[in-house]
Motif scaffolding. Sequence first.
Motif, short mmCIF file in Angstrom:
data_model
loop_
_atom_site.label_atom_id
_atom_site.label_comp_id
_atom_site.label_asym_id
_atom_site.label_seq_id
_atom_site.Cartn_x
_atom_site.Cartn_y
_atom_site.Cartn_z
N ALA A 200 0.83 -1.20 0.00
CA ALA A 200 0.00 0.00 0.00
C ALA A 200 0.87 1.26 0.00
O ALA A 200 1.98 1.28 0.54
CB ALA A 200 -0.92 0.00 1.21
N PHE A 201 0.33 2.31 -0.61
CA PHE A 201 1.04 3.59 -0.68
C PHE A 201 1.38 4.09 0.72
O PHE A 201 0.55 4.05 1.64
CB PHE A 201 0.17 4.63 -1.39
N ASP A 202 2.62 4.57 0.86
CA ASP A 202 3.08 5.12 2.13
C ASP A 202 3.64 6.51 1.88
O ASP A 202 4.62 6.68 1.14
CB ASP A 202 4.15 4.20 2.75
N ALA A 203 3.00 7.50 2.46
CA ALA A 203 3.38 8.88 2.18
C ALA A 203 4.81 9.18 2.64
O ALA A 203 5.55 9.92 1.97
CB ALA A 203 2.40 9.84 2.87
N ALA A 204 5.22 8.60 3.77
CA ALA A 204 6.58 8.84 4.26
C ALA A 204 7.62 8.28 3.29
O ALA A 204 8.64 8.92 3.01
CB ALA A 204 6.75 8.23 5.65
N SER A 205 7.33 7.07 2.76
CA SER A 205 8.25 6.48 1.78
C SER A 205 8.28 7.30 0.50
O SER A 205 9.33 7.44 -0.14
CB SER A 205 7.83 5.04 1.47
N HIS A 206 7.13 7.82 0.12
CA HIS A 206 7.04 8.67 -1.08
C HIS A 206 8.04 9.82 -0.98
O HIS A 206 8.83 10.07 -1.90
CB HIS A 206 5.62 9.19 -1.22
N THR A 207 8.02 10.51 0.15
CA THR A 207 8.91 11.67 0.35
C THR A 207 10.36 11.23 0.50
O THR A 207 11.27 11.81 -0.11
CB THR A 207 8.45 12.46 1.58
N ALA A 322 -1.72 -2.40 -5.88
CA ALA A 322 -1.75 -2.32 -4.42
C ALA A 322 -1.17 -1.00 -3.94
O ALA A 322 -1.61 -0.46 -2.92
CB ALA A 322 -0.99 -3.50 -3.82
N SER A 323 -0.20 -0.46 -4.69
CA SER A 323 0.38 0.83 -4.34
C SER A 323 -0.44 1.99 -4.87
O SER A 323 -0.09 3.16 -4.64
CB SER A 323 1.82 0.93 -4.87
N GLY A 324 -1.51 1.68 -5.59
CA GLY A 324 -2.37 2.73 -6.12
C GLY A 324 -1.89 3.34 -7.41
O GLY A 324 -2.27 4.46 -7.77
N LEU A 325 -1.05 2.60 -8.16
CA LEU A 325 -0.48 3.14 -9.40
C LEU A 325 -1.29 2.71 -10.61
O LEU A 325 -1.51 1.51 -10.83
CB LEU A 325 0.96 2.64 -9.57
N PRO A 326 -1.73 3.65 -11.44
CA PRO A 326 -2.31 3.27 -12.73
C PRO A 326 -1.22 2.68 -13.61
O PRO A 326 -0.06 3.09 -13.54
CB PRO A 326 -2.85 4.59 -13.29
N VAL A 327 -1.59 1.71 -14.44
CA VAL A 327 -0.61 0.92 -15.18
C VAL A 327 -0.77 1.12 -16.67
O VAL A 327 -1.89 1.06 -17.21
CB VAL A 327 -0.76 -0.58 -14.84
#
Length: 406
Positions: A200-207, A322-327
């Motif tokens: 799943a998407f993690d905002a802290a990892s994103h940054t 699962a990470s919320g990414l369009p493919v």
Amino acid sequence: MRILFLSYWGLNDGLTTSTVFPHLRLLQERADVTAIRLVTIERGPDAQAELTFQPGFAADKITFEPLRSRPGRNVILNKIEDFTRFPQELIRQAEAFKPDFILARGAPAGALAYLVWQKTRLPFYVESFEPHADYMLESGVWRRYDPRYLFQRYWEKRQKQLALGLMPVAENYRRQLITEGVPAGRIVTVPCSVDAQAFAFDAASHTRVRQQLGFAGSDTVGIYVGKFGSIYYDAEAFDVFKAAADHFGAGFRLIILTPDPIADVQRKLAAVGLQPGQVFITKAPHGEVPGYLSAADFAFATIKPAPCRLYCSAIKIGEYWASGLPVLVPPGVGDDSAIIEAESGGAVFDLDRPGSVAAALARLDAIMQVPDYRARIHELALRHRSLSRAREAYAALLPAENVATV
């Protein structure tokens, strides 16, 4: 119930981590499963290495025993020798472990299970069952008269006839198997499952990951996970990457997670005009992949189209969702291309249609403008790639009473 679980991949292979280990955890949770023997096939450096089974499994329930391929031989002769030697080694393991059945992961592993059945009549099931021989033929990896193709195609036919249960990864293939005469009651579709929470998407990892890579928060970041060539586009994939760079402009950045040699990837990027500062390339352990996915905005699944590709299930697409990414994906990839079109899980491009890539990128761009698009796409992984599909298949096909009647 005692299960010999046969993986066609090595213990340290990413596919074992992403597809075999989650299923082992499901099986060890069952009260009626008393013991599991995990058997992997080790090639290359790991064929001679000392291997340690990953912790986190019940030591009193799961044991590990690899089959080791002999090094330094012609690849065709090596594979043929494996399919003569490994069945004998599996028979010896079965005599010692005394499983109720073999659960083989993938059609090549199913071929070995069939060869053991031929000598012992030990029942077997095959999960992740796909037309592997046709995959390799249509991808140009094998020729029609290659012994590997001829043997594997025959062994797949025998699996359809003799396996107590088949778990194809695509509903398209379940329907095809039924038309070929396999009883519907012996087939349950189980797409390649993903741990939707772990990816799943993690905002802290994103940054954090963007800062580590030197990418700005405003950059549009695409990501590709996997190899190039074989069943995947090679040079064509880099053309698609360049098209994305042209579409998104100066703020486009690309992450490539691949086992391929970095120098080769850099050379192909340079050939299409992508600059080193635009791209980060590495071979990432599977546990680090979710962080990189969180840093991205969309993903590439440049799987080479072929007729039998309708029957596949790419684990990477489930992880992307699962990470919320369009493919961005070609047509005819398992059930996923149709899901992507019907449920706005990304965009489909066709290299045989002029303007298709540009149109797909525009559609992808529109999806990313919608607030909370990642949360909506995450739901696709929950609906279509949940581990509950495997749990339900095991409940339907592997109950103890079935084993008792064999």
